[in-house]
Design a protein around this motif. Sequence first.
Motif, PDB file in Angstrom:
ATOM      1  N   ALA A  44       0.874  -1.169   0.000  1.00 45.20           N
ATOM      2  CA  ALA A  44       0.000   0.000   0.000  1.00 45.20           C
ATOM      3  C   ALA A  44       0.908   1.215   0.000  1.00 45.20           C
ATOM      4  O   ALA A  44       1.768   1.348   0.868  1.00 45.20           O
ATOM      5  CB  ALA A  44      -0.894   0.000   1.240  1.00 45.20           C
ATOM      6  N   SER A  85       1.350   5.350  -0.034  1.00 43.25           N
ATOM      7  CA  SER A  85       0.740   6.672   0.126  1.00 43.25           C
ATOM      8  C   SER A  85       1.568   7.696  -0.634  1.00 43.25           C
ATOM      9  O   SER A  85       2.793   7.612  -0.688  1.00 43.25           O
ATOM     10  CB  SER A  85       0.618   7.056   1.609  1.00 43.25           C
ATOM     11  N   ASN A  98      -2.173   4.983  -3.779  1.00 40.52           N
ATOM     12  CA  ASN A  98      -3.305   5.780  -3.279  1.00 40.52           C
ATOM     13  C   ASN A  98      -3.056   7.260  -3.567  1.00 40.52           C
ATOM     14  O   ASN A  98      -2.342   7.943  -2.819  1.00 40.52           O
ATOM     15  CB  ASN A  98      -3.465   5.548  -1.774  1.00 40.52           C
ATOM     16  N   LEU A 112      -5.689   3.626  -6.838  1.00 43.06           N
ATOM     17  CA  LEU A 112      -6.926   3.940  -6.122  1.00 43.06           C
ATOM     18  C   LEU A 112      -7.111   5.452  -6.206  1.00 43.06           C
ATOM     19  O   LEU A 112      -6.418   6.221  -5.532  1.00 43.06           O
ATOM     20  CB  LEU A 112      -6.858   3.475  -4.672  1.00 43.06           C
ATOM     21  N   LEU A 167      -8.123   8.913  -5.559  1.00 36.97           N
ATOM     22  CA  LEU A 167      -8.618   9.662  -4.409  1.00 36.97           C
ATOM     23  C   LEU A 167      -9.253  10.965  -4.868  1.00 36.97           C
ATOM     24  O   LEU A 167      -8.770  11.587  -5.825  1.00 36.97           O
ATOM     25  CB  LEU A 167      -7.463   9.992  -3.452  1.00 36.97           C
ATOM     26  N   SER A 204      -4.492   9.617   1.857  1.00 39.53           N
ATOM     27  CA  SER A 204      -3.689   8.542   1.296  1.00 39.53           C
ATOM     28  C   SER A 204      -3.115   7.646   2.390  1.00 39.53           C
ATOM     29  O   SER A 204      -3.080   6.421   2.257  1.00 39.53           O
ATOM     30  CB  SER A 204      -2.567   9.146   0.441  1.00 39.53           C
ATOM     31  N   ARG A 206      -6.003   5.441   3.809  1.00 40.92           N
ATOM     32  CA  ARG A 206      -6.346   4.335   2.899  1.00 40.92           C
ATOM     33  C   ARG A 206      -5.260   3.254   2.941  1.00 40.92           C
ATOM     34  O   ARG A 206      -5.569   2.060   2.971  1.00 40.92           O
ATOM     35  CB  ARG A 206      -6.504   4.859   1.468  1.00 40.92           C
ATOM     36  N   SER A 207      -4.001   3.676   2.933  1.00 37.15           N
ATOM     37  CA  SER A 207      -2.896   2.712   2.955  1.00 37.15           C
ATOM     38  C   SER A 207      -2.908   1.890   4.233  1.00 37.15           C
ATOM     39  O   SER A 207      -2.721   0.663   4.201  1.00 37.15           O
ATOM     40  CB  SER A 207      -1.560   3.449   2.821  1.00 37.15           C
ATOM     41  N   GLN A 233      -5.678  -0.706   4.135  1.00 35.29           N
ATOM     42  CA  GLN A 233      -5.372  -1.810   3.228  1.00 35.29           C
ATOM     43  C   GLN A 233      -4.458  -2.838   3.887  1.00 35.29           C
ATOM     44  O   GLN A 233      -4.575  -4.038   3.633  1.00 35.29           O
ATOM     45  CB  GLN A 233      -4.742  -1.255   1.944  1.00 35.29           C
TER      46      GLN A 233
END
Length: 333
Positions: free
Chosen positions: A4, A6, A37, A75, A77, A101, A104-105, A108
């Motif tokens: 993941a 960012s 992300n 992904l 954003l 970001s 979200r990371s 995940q």
Amino acid sequence: MRFAVSCGDIGGIGPEIIIKSVQRFYHLNKRFSYILNLPYDIFVEEYRTAGADFPYYVVRELEGLKLPFHPVIILDLPAGKIEKNRFGKDSRAGGDISYMSILRSFEQCRKGICDAIVTAPISKTSMKLAGLKYHGHTELLAKLDKARFHSMFFLSDNFVANLFTIHIPVNQISTKITKPELRKFFLHSLATLKNDFLIRKPRVAVLGLNPHAGENGLIGKEEKNVLSPVIEEFGTYMYGPFVPDAFFANSLYNEFDLVTGMYHDQVLIPFKMLNFNSGVNYTSGLSVIRTSPDHGTAFDIAGKNCADPSSMMSAFLWAEKVSKSRKKSFAAS
């Protein structure tokens, strides 16, 4: 292994070094996969500027996607209002997107979709403009993870270091150096070396706080009254306190598995002099694995397509090492 990623501050070099790293690994046939992300518009701009050619797949949500994922997923954003010339400056949008970001990371990894987080550099000023009160990734991720104890490690092939205090003013450092806190910190450091780096009998060098490591109490009492007694409690695991300038001048770091500094610049100045394009920041004590390049947003070169991705690439490779080590430690326990 799936990462993941960012994006960091969009005014800096974060998106650029991410795309350059993915591009180089792609052509090296490194079998990594990624969830990047960041806003798709920013991705496309940097992708084209870098002359990248790796395939990718764009989504707005991960829900409903079936494994195995495409090797590179973007992904997308929500970007909000981004200035046309976003490079080289702090902005509220930069703070908002950085924060989103990171969230979200982290999710995940927490959900097991990804194996590790690799973060690009953020701007503390942009975060503040966005109304956020975090000093950096380390503090934010520790809060998200509800970590009981964490520390900031710096990884390189030359030497590995960590910091007893992180982002605090210099005039507060000595107040933090207490025997109970040092004991907890040393125990945490040893556990990290054993579990995350598979060093079964680590040797740790501890740097003194004061000039000449206090000169036996003549230039400060912290070494004599606090550091030395606690170091002695740990026997053959801990050594010091060392005089910092002589320690680095004589390359004594080669004799130890870890160098522990009392404050930020004490360690970061020599570390970056030796490893500026390859050093990696690692947050220990989290349930997830998180690494990042050991440099900042580099606003001065942002948008010029001249950023060196070496440190970012090292962040991916160190995250892979830690992941493998943790799996071996877990299997052996």
